[in-house]
Design a protein around this motif. Structure first.
Motif, PDB file in Angstrom:
ATOM      1  N   PRO A 363       0.806  -1.228   0.000  1.00  0.00           N
ATOM      2  CA  PRO A 363       0.000   0.000   0.000  1.00  0.00           C
ATOM      3  C   PRO A 363       0.839   1.279   0.000  1.00  0.00           C
ATOM      4  O   PRO A 363       1.834   1.382   0.712  1.00  0.00           O
ATOM      5  CB  PRO A 363      -0.784  -0.120   1.317  1.00  0.00           C
ATOM      6  N   LEU A 364       0.418   2.211  -0.806  1.00  0.00           N
ATOM      7  CA  LEU A 364       1.079   3.511  -0.903  1.00  0.00           C
ATOM      8  C   LEU A 364      -0.005   4.586  -0.950  1.00  0.00           C
ATOM      9  O   LEU A 364      -0.955   4.473  -1.722  1.00  0.00           O
ATOM     10  CB  LEU A 364       1.908   3.540  -2.194  1.00  0.00           C
ATOM     11  N   GLN A 365       0.151   5.603  -0.108  1.00  0.00           N
ATOM     12  CA  GLN A 365      -0.927   6.575   0.063  1.00  0.00           C
ATOM     13  C   GLN A 365      -0.349   7.981   0.136  1.00  0.00           C
ATOM     14  O   GLN A 365       0.698   8.197   0.742  1.00  0.00           O
ATOM     15  CB  GLN A 365      -1.635   6.234   1.378  1.00  0.00           C
ATOM     16  N   VAL A 366      -1.028   8.916  -0.486  1.00  0.00           N
ATOM     17  CA  VAL A 366      -0.590  10.313  -0.418  1.00  0.00           C
ATOM     18  C   VAL A 366      -1.796  11.199  -0.133  1.00  0.00           C
ATOM     19  O   VAL A 366      -2.850  11.044  -0.748  1.00  0.00           O
ATOM     20  CB  VAL A 366       0.066  10.769  -1.748  1.00  0.00           C
ATOM     21  N   TRP A 367      -1.620  12.104   0.827  1.00  0.00           N
ATOM     22  CA  TRP A 367      -2.600  13.163   1.063  1.00  0.00           C
ATOM     23  C   TRP A 367      -1.938  14.485   0.699  1.00  0.00           C
ATOM     24  O   TRP A 367      -0.758  14.676   0.965  1.00  0.00           O
ATOM     25  CB  TRP A 367      -2.994  13.260   2.546  1.00  0.00           C
ATOM     26  N   GLN A 368      -2.743  15.374   0.132  1.00  0.00           N
ATOM     27  CA  GLN A 368      -2.278  16.735  -0.080  1.00  0.00           C
ATOM     28  C   GLN A 368      -3.168  17.645   0.755  1.00  0.00           C
ATOM     29  O   GLN A 368      -4.362  17.767   0.494  1.00  0.00           O
ATOM     30  CB  GLN A 368      -2.380  17.079  -1.576  1.00  0.00           C
ATOM     31  N   MET A 369      -2.602  18.234   1.786  1.00  0.00           N
ATOM     32  CA  MET A 369      -3.361  19.146   2.665  1.00  0.00           C
ATOM     33  C   MET A 369      -2.826  20.551   2.409  1.00  0.00           C
ATOM     34  O   MET A 369      -1.714  20.872   2.815  1.00  0.00           O
ATOM     35  CB  MET A 369      -3.133  18.785   4.136  1.00  0.00           C
ATOM     36  N   GLY A 370      -3.615  21.380   1.715  1.00  0.00           N
ATOM     37  CA  GLY A 370      -3.064  22.673   1.329  1.00  0.00           C
ATOM     38  C   GLY A 370      -1.798  22.436   0.531  1.00  0.00           C
ATOM     39  O   GLY A 370      -1.811  21.660  -0.426  1.00  0.00           O
ATOM     40  N   ASP A 371      -0.689  23.059   0.924  1.00  0.00           N
ATOM     41  CA  ASP A 371       0.565  22.835   0.193  1.00  0.00           C
ATOM     42  C   ASP A 371       1.404  21.737   0.836  1.00  0.00           C
ATOM     43  O   ASP A 371       2.582  21.589   0.536  1.00  0.00           O
ATOM     44  CB  ASP A 371       1.379  24.140   0.109  1.00  0.00           C
ATOM     45  N   GLN A 372       0.800  20.975   1.726  1.00  0.00           N
ATOM     46  CA  GLN A 372       1.554  19.954   2.456  1.00  0.00           C
ATOM     47  C   GLN A 372       1.259  18.555   1.924  1.00  0.00           C
ATOM     48  O   GLN A 372       0.105  18.137   1.875  1.00  0.00           O
ATOM     49  CB  GLN A 372       1.188  20.001   3.939  1.00  0.00           C
ATOM     50  N   MET A 373       2.310  17.854   1.552  1.00  0.00           N
ATOM     51  CA  MET A 373       2.147  16.486   1.081  1.00  0.00           C
ATOM     52  C   MET A 373       2.425  15.531   2.236  1.00  0.00           C
ATOM     53  O   MET A 373       3.393  15.694   2.965  1.00  0.00           O
ATOM     54  CB  MET A 373       3.154  16.234  -0.046  1.00  0.00           C
TER      55      MET A 373
END
Ligand SMILES: [Zn+2]
Length: 396
Positions: A363-373
């Motif tokens: 599993p590989l997961q990415v969140w983008q919160m505003g300019d934060q990865m």
């Protein structure tokens, strides 16, 4: 274009900066605010259980140093996009249990895999969970029953916890920044037994302490999520505890009454807290980490614009072919009991003509919160992954 410094961490999970805030804000002027809610629950087993993490342990737990916790931070952006970060004082989630929890969250809360980060602090003083490490310990039927009961209850508890966090969401502001502390040691490149006489230590390391601060409309700290890339292996005894991250969370919750502190483990599979093996050291490192977080909370942090996007995929990683019967018969002679037990169980499966997996859906997961990865990787990831990802996606 303004570039901001990287945060790191990991579920094993790290946080990286990708785009500038300005670029994102231009496209969404009507963005108003984040919303967030938190919930927490004690998950210390009510009975004695085998503790997960060290093959050398030869009996079940004896007591509790401090409670184990499950915590959930639910977030929602200005457009109503939601996600939840769940942290637990446990060694890790076996795949089947992780799937069970995430399936139930999908059924009950309509959350996709991408919206859920299910992480464990990797404490080595939490209970053995269902279908994991069974070869390591001499488990009898009664032990397995207790493990399965605890694990099944844990599924319900975590799903309830996430629901509670979402039910309590309110407007907030979210900030990020990196702190630093340096009690981790690369355990592959330094000899722990000669540590006292070493005048320099060999890396690589990731000293970052990524901090995510959630503040309510009164300006009070609602939650602080923080990470560090270092094994929670200070303690190897027989008491339930969250190890140094447990002490760090307790310290922060005492310093900021009413706030919930959530620890996520960074890419520290090859990093140990050294020296180790005493409660005093676990407490010391907990305080050091908490102090690093407090410093960040008290200084200027970067505010995130209320925009969230999430993604998740599983990469089919091929495994080496399983050992042959002859090889297993040889391994079964090993003097280490758990190696022998593993080989015997493999032979047993072979006898029953059970098939072995030939690949693993990583599993590989990415969140983008505003300019934060925020990057979340399964399993135990060595520090080079964080370093490389930071080089690819951000400026160090
Ligand atoms: Zn580990």
């Amino acid at each position: 274009m303004k570039r901001t410094k990287v945060i790191s961490a990991f579920s094993i999970f790290f946080v990286l900066t990708l785009f500038s805030a300005d670029a994102l804000c231009d496209t969404n002027e009507k963005a108003s605010t984040w919303k967030a809610g938190v919930a927490r629950m004690v998950i210390t087993p009510e009975q004695s259980m085998w503790l997960a993490g060290y093959a050398a342990r030869d009996h079940q737990s004896e007591g509790t140093l401090h409670d184990l916790w499950a915590k959930a931070l639910a977030i929602e952006d200005a457009e109503g996009n939601q996600a939840v970060l769940i942290t637990t004082d446990l060694l890790g989630f076996p795949k089947a249990l992780s799937d069970q929890i995430r399936d139930q969250l999908e059924t009950e809360l309509k959350l996709s895999r991408a919206q859920i980060i299910l992480s464990s602090t990797h404490t080595h003083s939490g209970p053995v969970l269902k279908d994991a490490l069974y070869d390591i310990y001499p488990l009898d039927e009664q032990h397995i029953n207790i493990i399965e009961q605890y694990s099944n209850k844990l599924v319900d508890q975590i799903v309830a916890l996430a629901g509670e966090a979402f039910r309590s969401i309110e407007p907030v502001q979210i900030y990020v920044h990196n702190g630093v502390t340096r009690f981790q040691v690369n355990r592959r490149n330094n000899d722990a037994s000669t540590l006292n006489s070493l005048t320099e230590l060999k890396g690589p390391n990731d000293h970052a302490v990524p901090v995510i601060k959630v503040v309510d409309t009164q300006g009070d700290l609602m939650a602080v999520a923080f990470g560090y890339a270092c094994h929670p292996t200070v303690l190897d005894g027989y008491d339930y505890s969250g190890d140094y991250p447990g002490f760090a969370q307790i310290e922060l919750e005492e310093s900021y009454p009413g706030a919930t502190a959530l620890f996520f483990m960074g890419a520290g599979a090859d990093q140990n807290p050294l020296p180790r093996l005493t409660v005093g050291l676990a407490r010391q490192y907990g305080k050091e980490l908490a102090a690093a977080v407090e410093r960040v909370l008290e200084e200027d942090m970067r505010e995130l614009s209320p925009q969230l996007s999430v993604s998740y995929s599983e990469i089919e990683l091929p495994l080496n072919p399983p050992p042959s019967k002859e090889e297993l018969l040889e391994i079964a002679q090993d003097s280490l009991t758990y190696i022998k037990r593993w080989a015997d169980n493999m032979l047993d499966k072979m006898e029953k003509e059970e098939s072995f997996i030939s690949s693993y859906p990583y599993p590989l997961q990415v969140w983008q919160m505003g300019d934060q990865m925020v990057v979340n990787m399964g399993g135990e990831v060595v520090v080079e992954y964080a370093i490389k990802l930071k080089q690819i996606f951000a400026f160090l």
